[in-house]
Scaffold this motif. Structure first.
Motif, mmCIF file in Angstrom:
data_model
loop_
_atom_site.group_PDB
_atom_site.id
_atom_site.type_symbol
_atom_site.label_atom_id
_atom_site.label_comp_id
_atom_site.label_asym_id
_atom_site.label_seq_id
_atom_site.Cartn_x
_atom_site.Cartn_y
_atom_site.Cartn_z
ATOM 1 N N LEU A 157 0.777 -1.154 0.117
ATOM 2 C CA LEU A 157 0.050 0.487 -0.418
ATOM 3 C C LEU A 157 0.913 1.306 -0.420
ATOM 4 C CD1 LEU A 157 -2.690 -1.023 2.658
ATOM 5 C CD2 LEU A 157 -3.454 -0.363 -0.168
ATOM 6 N N THR A 158 2.483 0.310 0.764
ATOM 7 C CA THR A 158 3.079 2.814 0.695
ATOM 8 C C THR A 158 3.608 2.306 -0.663
ATOM 9 O OG1 THR A 158 3.538 1.619 2.878
ATOM 10 C CG2 THR A 158 5.283 3.195 1.754
ATOM 11 N N GLY A 159 3.713 1.421 -1.512
ATOM 12 C CA GLY A 159 3.978 1.926 -2.973
ATOM 13 C C GLY A 159 2.713 2.437 -3.668
ATOM 14 N N LEU A 160 1.644 1.541 -3.619
ATOM 15 C CA LEU A 160 0.456 2.389 -3.821
ATOM 16 C C LEU A 160 -0.083 3.827 -3.842
ATOM 17 C CD1 LEU A 160 -1.672 -0.784 -4.330
ATOM 18 C CD2 LEU A 160 -0.526 -0.465 -5.616
ATOM 19 N N ILE A 161 0.415 4.028 -2.637
ATOM 20 C CA ILE A 161 0.002 5.085 -2.634
ATOM 21 C C ILE A 161 1.079 5.825 -3.393
ATOM 22 C CG2 ILE A 161 0.374 7.296 -0.904
ATOM 23 C CD1 ILE A 161 -0.857 4.643 1.386
ATOM 24 N N LEU A 162 2.234 5.534 -3.471
ATOM 25 C CA LEU A 162 3.083 6.561 -3.989
ATOM 26 C C LEU A 162 2.802 6.803 -5.583
ATOM 27 C CD1 LEU A 162 6.474 6.014 -1.894
ATOM 28 C CD2 LEU A 162 5.687 8.090 -2.213
ATOM 29 N N LEU A 163 2.344 5.984 -6.296
ATOM 30 C CA LEU A 163 2.394 5.889 -7.371
ATOM 31 C C LEU A 163 0.758 6.340 -7.993
ATOM 32 C CD1 LEU A 163 2.348 1.541 -7.841
ATOM 33 C CD2 LEU A 163 3.890 3.744 -9.253
ATOM 34 N N VAL A 164 0.273 6.380 -6.736
ATOM 35 C CA VAL A 164 -1.498 7.425 -7.048
ATOM 36 C C VAL A 164 -1.253 8.688 -7.086
ATOM 37 C CG1 VAL A 164 -3.642 7.615 -6.417
ATOM 38 C CG2 VAL A 164 -2.692 5.415 -6.170
ATOM 39 N N THR A 165 -0.247 9.667 -5.982
ATOM 40 C CA THR A 165 -0.323 10.833 -5.554
ATOM 41 C C THR A 165 0.983 11.282 -6.967
ATOM 42 O OG1 THR A 165 1.386 10.208 -3.499
ATOM 43 C CG2 THR A 165 -0.537 10.102 -3.663
ATOM 44 N N GLN A 166 1.989 10.677 -7.562
ATOM 45 C CA GLN A 166 3.007 11.022 -7.838
ATOM 46 C C GLN A 166 3.889 11.340 -6.888
ATOM 47 O OE1 GLN A 166 4.101 9.464 -11.236
ATOM 48 N NE2 GLN A 166 2.733 8.588 -10.861
ATOM 49 N N GLY A 167 4.511 11.300 -5.495
ATOM 50 C CA GLY A 167 4.838 11.899 -4.859
ATOM 51 C C GLY A 167 3.966 13.685 -3.983
ATOM 52 N N LYS A 168 2.642 14.015 -4.778
ATOM 53 C CA LYS A 168 2.189 15.213 -4.765
ATOM 54 C C LYS A 168 0.876 14.977 -3.671
ATOM 55 C CE LYS A 168 3.695 16.393 -9.894
ATOM 56 N NZ LYS A 168 3.113 15.489 -9.947
ATOM 57 N N THR A 169 0.865 16.256 -3.349
ATOM 58 C CA THR A 169 -0.060 15.658 -2.552
ATOM 59 C C THR A 169 -1.394 16.460 -2.999
ATOM 60 O OG1 THR A 169 0.978 16.599 -0.624
ATOM 61 C CG2 THR A 169 -1.892 17.126 -0.685
ATOM 62 N N ILE A 170 -2.829 15.378 -3.143
ATOM 63 C CA ILE A 170 -3.824 15.793 -3.702
ATOM 64 C C ILE A 170 -5.376 16.325 -3.363
ATOM 65 C CG2 ILE A 170 -5.812 14.633 -5.604
ATOM 66 C CD1 ILE A 170 -3.778 12.605 -5.376
ATOM 67 N N PRO A 171 -5.860 17.683 -3.592
ATOM 68 C CA PRO A 171 -6.591 18.477 -3.197
ATOM 69 C C PRO A 171 -8.415 17.828 -2.684
ATOM 70 C CG PRO A 171 -6.466 19.156 -5.301
ATOM 71 C CD PRO A 171 -5.173 18.216 -4.449
ATOM 72 N N ALA A 172 -8.758 17.536 -1.417
ATOM 73 C CA ALA A 172 -9.804 17.112 -1.313
ATOM 74 C C ALA A 172 -10.412 17.592 -0.835
ATOM 75 C CB ALA A 172 -9.731 15.699 -0.930
ATOM 76 N N ASN A 173 -10.699 18.691 -1.272
ATOM 77 C CA ASN A 173 -11.771 19.733 -0.661
ATOM 78 C C ASN A 173 -13.113 20.220 -1.201
ATOM 79 O OD1 ASN A 173 -9.904 20.987 -2.600
ATOM 80 N ND2 ASN A 173 -10.061 22.758 -1.153
ATOM 81 N N GLN A 174 -13.981 19.552 -1.467
ATOM 82 C CA GLN A 174 -14.542 19.576 -2.028
ATOM 83 C C GLN A 174 -16.134 19.898 -1.573
ATOM 84 O OE1 GLN A 174 -12.642 17.488 -3.213
ATOM 85 N NE2 GLN A 174 -11.114 17.688 -4.804
ATOM 86 N N PRO A 175 -17.098 20.814 -2.045
ATOM 87 C CA PRO A 175 -18.469 20.652 -1.454
ATOM 88 C C PRO A 175 -19.238 19.503 -1.348
ATOM 89 C CG PRO A 175 -18.442 21.733 -3.748
ATOM 90 C CD PRO A 175 -17.133 21.560 -3.658
#
Lengths: 401, 509
Positions: A157-175
């Motif tokens: 999962l640690t690996g999968l997280i890095l794959l999905v995020t590409q090392g960046k932070t993704i915003p999840a603050n939508q209404p």
């Protein structure tokens, strides 16, 4: 009915009966006392702000992600297994949710906040359950120890997280999506929920007394039942009053309360729960009683994955983004919550209620120490001492009988 | 030479709470002989050997043991001490570390050390020396778990002999061995004798006693009955000494009239799940009728428990034969399927396999029966309680409430909980594996009465027991097992202790 005669004839005095009940649940009371002690200490060291509505509100929200994980972890440990992947699984689900929100729905479902939030939740929970099923299958049907499988799961999962995020932070603050964990229950509804819950507690108490009477079981004094139920009702009222004087009950806390109630019901009132405890208590006896051990363990890991999914959604919604570090170390907090709450590492023993209080203790310590501006190094030291002392006290009391 | 006594028991008495395991036992063992000790299960053979090997130190028994002319006074770390003095024991259960090599096992705890590190060459050379001296056909470097049971036994013997043993005790060494392995062991015993080692050979297999021993001591109910030169004994005499006691009124009277056959086993053969080249069951035939109690007699290692566990779908892999329930073939692959087919099993190991000790009586009774009380989701707690209370009441389980944990109950009451749990599943055939083991006399009587009632109500009961009197007292018919097969099924009217014992020991009649 010899037994019912006994019931009516037997009249013990209230005080000794109360003591007996207290002794019976000594573990629950020890941990409750520990919680009250911790709150009292922080109350004085922070000049009262610790128990102020805003902080209580924060405290409960902070415990919620760990508590979702702990609610599933109880049954995992009760059956003699462990799940080291839950923290990272919640983390992975949170970045998947963020990715869906920020990238996929942004592209394919623009301006549809309700639909996209709903889809995100459904997919996230599915991802959690599916991962749980994968691990559960390897553990139960391929007979690989859960410790190893879930340690591998954690790395994967640690690996999968890095794959999905590409090392960046993704915003999840939508209404809508952020309302899941950042929103509040309107004040009026908060009171209504509180009162309905209290009504349920008393109804449940009378119903259970009635059923016991019907079968001629020994009834304990009604005053003891009233005292116990009344105490719970009072705690609930104080909580609702407290948080309502800030902004109200938080959505994730309400969701947690519902989850905990369902899990308590599941563990006490269904075959699923009974079989779990029987497997942990004596695997061979359970097997010879016709219980499929593999089937049960498989289901429990699916449930654990699902609850990790819930934790992941709440995490993403609450912090407002998905990060590479999401969920790191949460599995240990969840395990510690169970142990603090009286779950035995040997299996067969443990309650959801206890684990919830355990999670609250851990959150209380973290928040309190942060408020006192204790250096992170010492926060860890103090948490370590509390954890080991609590279990030591438990071992000591058990040996004394 | 005839008076060279290496070991003498003088008035040895050993008491356990509520039981006298050894009662004033006295006999002598000569240097260099193979001395057989035999008796029924529970006669006191193993207790005697545990005194000799230091499991029970000197202060825990009365009387004395004279070894090489001196009283054997074993103290605190008695097992080690006994070994140092030259008394070695090979236990019934193997005590090897399976993942280690033969050499490591032989010298475990006594490794040759040089400058703080183990001298492996020395260790393996010494091991080879011992193995060659006694002609044990094993390689020192082999890993123990890769060996068969027979070879493991040899390693066990080598381990015992490496301690400069003068006396070697073998406690039922052949119960897990095949015929050829037994032959090999008999040869080894001869080699040991030629090397001047005194052997005490505990067994209840009569043919082995007559093959190798010079002298035999018979024990019964904790007493030494006779010690005699083997050449002066016959199998018939021996059996008589082993069982010769009167039947007391231990069993409640019953009038039953068994009707049609409900359960039948034909030529059942099955493999040991842990060792798939060994047959645990090799041709078992029997049937049991509605309302009948069928007793299964046999000595330890005859395959009785393995049989019933296999019938319950939880042990051996069936390679041949049929199991028929009400005329229809069933193939239970696990306990659930067996239960659904109408079988119930009260297991031999009550605490280990029958009960969840930390849970309440209620939860234990209802565990295999929750389907009866559950809808799609919820357990109907009222129905569960009602049914469990009814069971508990009819079996008179003595406990303050059904909420108490079963670990707090007496053995007899625990067994009643196990029986309750299985009666609630309304079996057609109830299998009871040693149902009165470790239970006091009063509770035994209650369980016997219960069995009679059940049989009268039409349940077919299969009862295994190591207590021959119990088998004879309770059964309508008796099936005798020896080395994994059924040797005969006798109506109780034709069965005598001597006859059953003869069939169980595989004595040629």
């Amino acid at each position: 009915m010899g037994n019912s005669n006994q019931t009516t004839l037997k009249k013990t005095d209230f005080k000794s009966e109360l003591l007996q009940v207290l002794r019976l649940n000594v573990q629950t009371y020890t941990i409750l006392l520990a919680l009250i002690g911790i709150w009292a200490i922080f109350f004085f060291t922070t000049d009262g702000t610790y128990l102020a509505p805003q902080n209580i509100s924060n405290l409960f929200r902070q415990m919620s992600v760990t508590a979702f994980l702990a609610a599933g972890m109880v049954l995992v440990i009760v059956t003699g297994n462990i799940d080291l992947s839950v923290g990272k699984l919640a983390g992975f689900v949170s970045v998947v949710a963020a990715y869906l929100q920020a990238t996929v729905w942004f592209k394919y479902l623009p301006d549809q906040p309700i639909l996209s939030a709903t889809l995100t939740v459904v997919i996230s929970l599915g991802v959690g359950a599916l991962f749980g099923a994968l691990q559960g299958y390897i553990i139960s049907y391929l007979n690989v120890p859960s410790f190893i499988v879930t340690l591998g799961g954690q790395w994967l999962l640690t690996g999968l997280i890095l794959l999905v995020t590409q090392g960046k932070t993704i915003p999840a603050n939508q209404p809508w999506f952020s309302d899941i964990a950042q929103g509040y229950v309107p004040i009026t509804w908060g009171w209504i929920f509180g009162i309905v819950a209290i009504g349920f507690l008393f109804w449940n108490m009378f119903r259970s007394r009635q059923s016991k009477r019907k079968h001629g079981f020994e009834l304990r004094s009604i005053y003891i039942d009233l005292l116990a139920t009344g105490f719970l009702a009072l705690v609930l009222l104080v909580y609702v009053y407290n948080v309502n004087s800030y902004k109200g009950i938080q959505n994730p806390v309400l969701l947690l309360a519902l989850t905990a109630m369902i899990m308590i019901y599941l563990s006490n009132n269904t075959r699923f729960g009974r079989y779990s405890y029987a497997i942990g208590g004596n695997r061979d006896a359970a097997r010879l009683s016709g219980i499929s051990i593999s089937g049960m363990v498989f289901k429990i890991f699916i449930l654990m994955g699902f609850l990790s999914g819930v934790g992941g959604v709440v995490l993403a919604s609450y912090v407002g983004y998905g990060t590479t570090a999401a969920g790191a170390g949460y599995e240990l907090d969840a395990i510690a919550s169970c142990i603090l709450g009286g779950t035995s590492t040997l299996g067969g023993v443990g309650t959801i209620q206890g684990a919830m209080i355990g999670a609250l203790i851990i959150a209380s310590l973290s928040t309190g120490l942060q408020m006192m501006n204790v250096a992170p190094a010492w926060q860890y030291v103090l948490k370590a001492i509390v954890l080991v002392l609590a279990v030591l006290a438990d071992v000591y009391f058990k040996r004394k009988g | 030479m005839d008076n060279d006594i290496i070991l003498e028991f003088k008035n040895v008495t050993k008491r356990f709470p509520g039981v006298v395991a050894l009662n004033d036992v006295s006999f002598k063992i000569q240097r260099g002989e193979i001395h057989g000790v035999c008796g029924e299960n529970g006669a006191g053979k193993s207790t005697l050997m545990k005194i000799l090997s230091g499991v029970y130190p000197h202060s825990t028994y009365e009387g004395s043991v004279i070894f090489n002319g001196e009283e054997l006074k074993l103290g605190e770390s008695a097992i080690q001490e006994a070994g140092d003095k030259g008394i070695a024991i090979v236990y019934q259960e193997l005590t090897l570390v399976p993942t280690m090599s033969v050499g490591e096992n032989v010298f475990l705890g006594r490794e040759p050390v040089e400058y703080g590190s183990i001298n492996w060459n020395q260790l393996y050379a010494n091991t080879r020396g011992i193995l060659e001296k006694y002609q044990l056909d094993v390689q020192p470097q082999m890993i123990v778990k890769n060996l068969g049971v027979g070879k493991m036994q040899m390693v066990e013997i080598a381990k015992a002999l490496s301690e400069k043993a003068q006396v070697l005790i073998l406690d039922e060494p052949t119960s897990a061995l095949s015929e050829t392995e037994i032959d090999k062991l008999m040869d080894i015993l001869g080699i040991l004798k030629n090397n001047g080692i005194t052997c005490i050979y505990i067994t209840h297999k009569l043919d082995e006693l007559f093959r190798v021993t010079d002298k035999i001591t018979v024990m019964r109910d904790g007493k030494e009955i006779i010690t005699e030169l083997t050449k002066n004994l016959t199998q018939e005499k021996l059996v008589k000494y082993m069982v010769g006691r009167e039947m007391k009124e231990r069993f409640p009277k019953a009038t039953r009239s068994p009707s049609e056959v409900v359960f039948k086993v034909e030529n059942l053969q099955a493999l040991d799940p842990n060792e798939t080249n060994r047959k645990v069951l090799n041709g078992v035939n029997f049937d049991v009728r509605k309302g009948e109690i069928l007793g299964i007699a046999g000595l330890m290692g005859a395959g009785r428990t393995e049989l019933v566990m296999t019938l319950f779908g939880e042990y051996g892999k069936i390679i041949n034969g049929k199991i028929l329930m009400g005329g229809q073939e069933i193939k239970p692959e696990n306990a659930r399927q067996a239960i659904n087919a109408g079988l119930s099993l009260v297991p031999e190991d009550r605490k280990g396999m029958g009960l969840v000790l930390i849970q309440s009586i209620l939860k234990n009774i209802s565990l295999p029966n929750l389907d009866q009380f559950s809808g799609f989701f919820r357990i109907d707690a009222d129905a569960e309680l009602k049914a469990s209370m009814a069971q508990s009441k009819s079996l008179t389980i003595k406990a303050p409430t059904l909420e108490v944990a079963v670990e707090t109950l007496s053995g007899g009451n625990q067994q009643k909980v196990v029986i309750s749990k299985w009666l609630l599943s309304k079996p057609k055939v109830l299998i009871m594996d040693d149902p009165t083991r470790g239970i006091d006399v009063g509770a035994k009587y209650e369980i016997y009465k219960l069995m009679n009632d059940l049989a009268e109500s039409g349940v077919a009961i299969i009862m295994i027991s190591s207590d021959l009197e119990e088998v004879l007292g309770m059964s309508d018919r008796i099936m005798v097992m020896c080395s994994g097969h059924s040797t005969a099924t006798l109506p109780v009217t034709e069965a005598t202790v001597e006859r059953v014992m003869a069939l169980a020991t595989g004595m040629s009649s």
